[in-house]
Motif scaffolding. Sequence first.
Motif, PDB file in Angstrom:
ATOM      1  N   GLY A 117       0.812  -1.214   0.000  1.00 16.34           N
ATOM      2  CA  GLY A 117       0.000   0.000   0.000  1.00 16.34           C
ATOM      3  C   GLY A 117       0.844   1.262   0.000  1.00 16.34           C
ATOM      4  O   GLY A 117       2.047   1.242   0.294  1.00 16.34           O
ATOM      5  N   ALA A 118       0.206   2.364  -0.311  1.00 20.20           N
ATOM      6  CA  ALA A 118       0.880   3.663  -0.362  1.00 20.20           C
ATOM      7  C   ALA A 118       1.290   4.140   1.024  1.00 20.20           C
ATOM      8  O   ALA A 118       2.099   5.061   1.156  1.00 20.20           O
ATOM      9  CB  ALA A 118      -0.031   4.692  -1.026  1.00 20.20           C
ATOM     10  N   ASP A 119       0.751   3.523   2.067  1.00 20.50           N
ATOM     11  CA  ASP A 119       1.041   3.933   3.438  1.00 20.50           C
ATOM     12  C   ASP A 119       2.374   3.387   3.961  1.00 20.50           C
ATOM     13  O   ASP A 119       2.681   3.536   5.139  1.00 20.50           O
ATOM     14  CB  ASP A 119      -0.103   3.482   4.359  1.00 20.50           C
ATOM     15  N   ARG A 120       3.179   2.803   3.102  1.00 17.97           N
ATOM     16  CA  ARG A 120       4.482   2.259   3.502  1.00 17.97           C
ATOM     17  C   ARG A 120       5.567   2.830   2.599  1.00 17.97           C
ATOM     18  O   ARG A 120       6.176   2.121   1.807  1.00 17.97           O
ATOM     19  CB  ARG A 120       4.435   0.742   3.471  1.00 17.97           C
ATOM     20  N   PRO A 121       5.822   4.130   2.707  1.00 15.00           N
ATOM     21  CA  PRO A 121       6.739   4.790   1.769  1.00 15.00           C
ATOM     22  C   PRO A 121       8.175   4.277   1.827  1.00 15.00           C
ATOM     23  O   PRO A 121       8.853   4.233   0.794  1.00 15.00           O
ATOM     24  CB  PRO A 121       6.664   6.266   2.163  1.00 15.00           C
TER      25      PRO A 121
END
Length: 166
Positions: A117-121
């Motif tokens: 997901g985008a929440d794990r840059p």
Amino acid sequence: MAEMSPKESEFVDRMGLVIERLGGPRTMGRIYGWLMICDPPHQSLTELATALGVSKASISTVARQLQEAGMIERFPAPNRQHRYRITPGGWARVLRVQLAGVRMGLETIEFGLSALGADRPEQRALLEDSRDFFTFIESDANELTRRWERYRNTAHGHDPDDGSGG
């Protein structure tokens, strides 16, 4: 068949170290090295085992791996004992196989990005860096192969446009 000279033996051993450094077994490099310089330039499993001081079973296993990699070829001999010789262009075949692994790595990394997901840059940045590396390698692979073919043809006096293929 004559025994190896000290310099030939050193060359064979050095080729073993080269192949070992590239991730293969040392025996693989020693077989390849001997087949590059032996006379005659084709050898049976028994001759290879004798020349290299390695068991025939080990030679058979490694020769099969070299054959599968396109580095050597096996051909029948009149006495029903197969013989092995270097396959011209074998190093380029090995490179193509390795580059196929790059394609697989790229596909795997793309899958990893789709799963993340985008929440794990931080994790995405690691995968994106790897993706960019594999993409770069893949994009240069075809040009590298073309440059090699041109170089080989020029170095050996072949006209790359004459259709002979080298």
